[in-house]
Design an enzyme around this catalytic site. Sequence first.
Site, PDB file in Angstrom:
ATOM      1  N   ARG A 118       0.812  -1.241   0.000  1.00 31.76           N
ATOM      2  CA  ARG A 118       0.000   0.000   0.000  1.00 31.76           C
ATOM      3  C   ARG A 118       0.839   1.282   0.000  1.00 31.76           C
ATOM      4  NH1 ARG A 118      -2.927  -3.120   3.740  1.00 31.76           N
ATOM      5  NH2 ARG A 118      -4.648  -4.160   2.698  1.00 31.76           N
ATOM      6  N   LYS A 140       3.023  11.194 -11.407  1.00 30.20           N
ATOM      7  CA  LYS A 140       2.088  10.343 -12.165  1.00 30.20           C
ATOM      8  C   LYS A 140       2.788   9.028 -12.452  1.00 30.20           C
ATOM      9  CE  LYS A 140      -1.038  13.386 -14.641  1.00 30.20           C
ATOM     10  NZ  LYS A 140      -1.461  13.852 -15.972  1.00 30.20           N
ATOM     11  N   GLU A 182       8.455  17.199 -25.530  1.00 32.09           N
ATOM     12  CA  GLU A 182       7.875  17.633 -24.249  1.00 32.09           C
ATOM     13  C   GLU A 182       8.473  18.973 -23.820  1.00 32.09           C
ATOM     14  OE1 GLU A 182       5.329  16.107 -23.144  1.00 32.09           O
ATOM     15  OE2 GLU A 182       5.535  13.935 -22.993  1.00 32.09           O
ATOM     16  N   LYS A 224       7.266  22.590 -14.866  1.00 32.14           N
ATOM     17  CA  LYS A 224       6.431  21.469 -14.427  1.00 32.14           C
ATOM     18  C   LYS A 224       6.172  21.552 -12.923  1.00 32.14           C
ATOM     19  CE  LYS A 224       5.014  16.873 -14.822  1.00 32.14           C
ATOM     20  NZ  LYS A 224       5.045  15.600 -15.474  1.00 32.14           N
ATOM     21  N   GLU A 234      -4.426  16.997 -10.901  1.00 33.89           N
ATOM     22  CA  GLU A 234      -5.072  17.362 -12.159  1.00 33.89           C
ATOM     23  C   GLU A 234      -6.552  17.677 -12.015  1.00 33.89           C
ATOM     24  OE1 GLU A 234      -3.335  15.424 -15.622  1.00 33.89           O
ATOM     25  OE2 GLU A 234      -5.306  15.475 -16.558  1.00 33.89           O
ATOM     26  N   ARG A 238      -3.244  21.274 -14.350  1.00 32.42           N
ATOM     27  CA  ARG A 238      -2.252  20.277 -14.767  1.00 32.42           C
ATOM     28  C   ARG A 238      -2.617  19.620 -16.091  1.00 32.42           C
ATOM     29  NH1 ARG A 238       0.961  15.744 -11.133  1.00 32.42           N
ATOM     30  NH2 ARG A 238       2.055  14.870 -12.924  1.00 32.42           N
ATOM     31  N   ASN A 242      -1.202  18.077 -21.091  1.00 37.45           N
ATOM     32  CA  ASN A 242      -1.651  17.084 -22.061  1.00 37.45           C
ATOM     33  C   ASN A 242      -1.819  17.649 -23.465  1.00 37.45           C
ATOM     34  OD1 ASN A 242      -1.938  14.476 -20.782  1.00 37.45           O
ATOM     35  ND2 ASN A 242      -3.308  15.542 -19.389  1.00 37.45           N
ATOM     36  N   HIS A 245      -1.568  15.282 -26.322  1.00 38.98           N
ATOM     37  CA  HIS A 245      -1.538  13.928 -25.784  1.00 38.98           C
ATOM     38  C   HIS A 245      -2.805  13.130 -26.120  1.00 38.98           C
ATOM     39  CE1 HIS A 245       1.968  15.385 -23.711  1.00 38.98           C
ATOM     40  NE2 HIS A 245       2.125  14.274 -23.022  1.00 38.98           N
ATOM     41  N   HIS A 249      -1.679   9.956 -27.654  1.00 43.43           N
ATOM     42  CA  HIS A 249      -1.904   8.651 -27.021  1.00 43.43           C
ATOM     43  C   HIS A 249      -2.686   7.733 -27.958  1.00 43.43           C
ATOM     44  CE1 HIS A 249      -1.397  10.098 -22.553  1.00 43.43           C
ATOM     45  NE2 HIS A 249      -0.246   9.886 -23.157  1.00 43.43           N
ATOM     46  N   HIS A 262       6.600   8.001 -27.554  1.00 45.95           N
ATOM     47  CA  HIS A 262       5.658   8.907 -26.895  1.00 45.95           C
ATOM     48  C   HIS A 262       5.849  10.350 -27.383  1.00 45.95           C
ATOM     49  CE1 HIS A 262       3.089  10.604 -23.816  1.00 45.95           C
ATOM     50  NE2 HIS A 262       4.072  11.404 -23.438  1.00 45.95           N
TER      51      HIS A 262
HETATM   52  P1  NAD Z   1      11.626   4.935 -22.558  1.00 42.35           P
HETATM   53  O1  NAD Z   1      11.541   4.827 -21.104  1.00 42.35           O
HETATM   54  O2  NAD Z   1      11.046   3.823 -23.371  1.00 42.35           O
HETATM   55  O3  NAD Z   1      13.143   5.159 -22.960  1.00 42.35           O
HETATM   56  C1  NAD Z   1      13.474   5.276 -24.316  1.00 42.35           C
HETATM   57  C2  NAD Z   1      14.581   4.302 -24.715  1.00 42.35           C
HETATM   58  O4  NAD Z   1      15.836   4.790 -24.266  1.00 42.35           O
HETATM   59  C3  NAD Z   1      14.448   2.910 -24.112  1.00 42.35           C
HETATM   60  O5  NAD Z   1      14.846   1.959 -25.049  1.00 42.35           O
HETATM   61  C4  NAD Z   1      15.417   2.961 -22.935  1.00 42.35           C
HETATM   62  O6  NAD Z   1      15.875   1.699 -22.541  1.00 42.35           O
HETATM   63  C5  NAD Z   1      16.523   3.785 -23.530  1.00 42.35           C
HETATM   64  N1  NAD Z   1      17.377   4.484 -22.588  1.00 42.35           N
HETATM   65  C6  NAD Z   1      17.042   5.050 -21.406  1.00 42.35           C
HETATM   66  N2  NAD Z   1      18.056   5.750 -20.905  1.00 42.35           N
HETATM   67  C7  NAD Z   1      19.082   5.626 -21.780  1.00 42.35           C
HETATM   68  C8  NAD Z   1      20.401   6.142 -21.820  1.00 42.35           C
HETATM   69  N3  NAD Z   1      20.844   6.999 -20.894  1.00 42.35           N
HETATM   70  N4  NAD Z   1      21.192   5.789 -22.850  1.00 42.35           N
HETATM   71  C9  NAD Z   1      20.728   4.964 -23.821  1.00 42.35           C
HETATM   72  N5  NAD Z   1      19.468   4.466 -23.858  1.00 42.35           N
HETATM   73  C10 NAD Z   1      18.665   4.807 -22.848  1.00 42.35           C
HETATM   74  O7  NAD Z   1      10.893   6.265 -23.086  1.00 42.35           O
HETATM   75  P2  NAD Z   1      10.847   7.746 -22.520  1.00 42.35           P
HETATM   76  O8  NAD Z   1      10.706   8.583 -23.714  1.00 42.35           O
HETATM   77  O9  NAD Z   1      11.922   8.021 -21.573  1.00 42.35           O
HETATM   78  O10 NAD Z   1       9.487   7.757 -21.694  1.00 42.35           O
HETATM   79  C11 NAD Z   1       8.250   7.539 -22.331  1.00 42.35           C
HETATM   80  C12 NAD Z   1       7.253   7.084 -21.314  1.00 42.35           C
HETATM   81  O11 NAD Z   1       7.067   8.100 -20.333  1.00 42.35           O
HETATM   82  C13 NAD Z   1       5.876   6.787 -21.880  1.00 42.35           C
HETATM   83  O12 NAD Z   1       5.414   5.566 -21.393  1.00 42.35           O
HETATM   84  C14 NAD Z   1       5.013   7.923 -21.370  1.00 42.35           C
HETATM   85  O13 NAD Z   1       3.673   7.551 -21.188  1.00 42.35           O
HETATM   86  C15 NAD Z   1       5.679   8.243 -20.068  1.00 42.35           C
HETATM   87  N6  NAD Z   1       5.448   9.599 -19.586  1.00 42.35           N
HETATM   88  C16 NAD Z   1       5.034   9.757 -18.317  1.00 42.35           C
HETATM   89  C17 NAD Z   1       4.845  11.019 -17.812  1.00 42.35           C
HETATM   90  C18 NAD Z   1       4.474  11.191 -16.372  1.00 42.35           C
HETATM   91  O14 NAD Z   1       4.163  12.314 -15.972  1.00 42.35           O
HETATM   92  N7  NAD Z   1       4.511  10.165 -15.567  1.00 42.35           N
HETATM   93  C19 NAD Z   1       5.081  12.139 -18.616  1.00 42.35           C
HETATM   94  C20 NAD Z   1       5.513  11.955 -19.917  1.00 42.35           C
HETATM   95  C21 NAD Z   1       5.702  10.662 -20.400  1.00 42.35           C
HETATM   96  N1  GLY Z   2       2.932  14.585 -18.352  1.00 47.27           N
HETATM   97  C1  GLY Z   2       1.653  14.971 -17.841  1.00 47.27           C
HETATM   98  C2  GLY Z   2       1.629  15.279 -16.378  1.00 47.27           C
HETATM   99  O1  GLY Z   2       2.573  15.032 -15.662  1.00 47.27           O
HETATM  100  O2  GLY Z   2       0.650  15.751 -15.890  1.00 47.27           O
END
Ligand code: NAD
Ligand code: GLY
Length: 360
Positions: A118, A140, A182, A224, A234, A238, A242, A245, A249, A262
């Site tokens: 939890r 998030k 982003e 942010k 949100e 917030r 999006n 998005h 998405h 993404h």
């Molecule tokens: P990812 O986590 O898939 O990373 C991209 C690629 O880079 C992967 O293959 C990873 O293994 C590789 N990688 C990571 N670090 C590396 C490094 N230093 N050197 C070489 N390779 C490396 O993608 P991302 O773009 O980082 O994140 C996308 C995700 O984030 C999506 O799922 C999206 O929904 C999520 N997201 C979440 C929020 C939030 O607020 N929580 C906001 C925006 C995006």
């Molecule tokens: N990336 C969207 C949020 O954090 O609200």
Amino acid sequence: MKTLKVELGDRSYPIFIGQGLMGNANLVKPYVKGQQVLIVTNTTVAPLYLEKCKQTFADFNVESVVLPDGEEYKNLETLNLVFDKLIGDRFDRSCTLVALGGGVIGDMTGFAAAAFQRGVNFIQMPTTLLSQVDSSVGGKTGVNHPLGKNMIGAFHQPECVVIDTESLNTLEDRQLSAGLAEVIKYGLIQDPEFFEWLEANIERLLAREPEALAYAIERSCQDKADIVAKDEKEAGLRALFNLGHTFGHAIEAGMGYGKWLHGEGVSAGSMQAVYMSKLLGDLTQADEERIQGLFDRANLPVLPPSVSEMNNDKFLDLMAGDKKVQAGTIRLVLLKSIGQAYVTGDYPKELLEKTLTDWR
Ligand code: NAD
Ligand code: GLY
């Protein structure tokens, strides 16, 4: 090193930004509560940074779990590998999870931390540009469902965020560009000055000039953190994050997770929102060209998949599952001007159809 703060009362936390922060045991020590630390990473990041990350937690009992790499693995089945490790190795409630990787690892680790017993502590160590400017900040967390992106998750804030900008040196160019989508988003939704700075400096960012990257990361994290402090869960403001998005998405899910990154979905999706904002009379043709020009220069797609790859019905069906939908209305983030976004469900439905048809 630069330190920013996400102001959330007694759950406030620092964002540390600097070169070579990974491996700095003194920096993270105050944020580890118990003795047990589980580093969650993936098959790509582990060979690059797991040993260094372990050194950061050398004063604790450190274990790791290495997940398969990719958006297509951001699901409950993969998350179970983390729970298998936590429960199998008898981690207790005072443990700390560490997310070492991009946004996929960050979102999954955060969700595992929110759900395990939890709720336990976790630390974000983002290693992609996208995760350093966006996903590691704000709490998030979650996983995808085949029918919708990030549909299962929780708000769960980290203890701290450690951004080691040196980790960007190993990132593929395509991933760097995805992160820039982003970054550009912050300029578009609330920071016109930053948008202008990006227009002047985008090539420096693509060339990975450390000073330019550090500035873009700091400014994005500050933008942010400001909004998260005002609207953690949100309720309103917030949702502006999006921009692009709801379209993006739909592209990610519709094309199959992992095909479009993404950030690529956000770029094309933002241009769909820009086109619609122009149809509504808020943006000018010149604004549209300016914004398209910046995404183009960042090597990002400005058009969504073709009609044959993803027709309007499929788009609308996926958009109808978006988390912002209220009483069946697809709510969109649109622009009044560059630097001023708003959320609305009050638009002529034919303009959305026209956008999906025309902007291809
Ligand atoms: P990812 O986590 O898939 O990373 C991209 C690629 O880079 C992967 O293959 C990873 O293994 C590789 N990688 C990571 N670090 C590396 C490094 N230093 N050197 C070489 N390779 C490396 O993608 P991302 O773009 O980082 O994140 C996308 C995700 O984030 C999506 O799922 C999206 O929904 C999520 N997201 C979440 C929020 C939030 O607020 N929580 C906001 C925006 C995006
Ligand atoms: N990336 C969207 C949020 O954090 O609200």
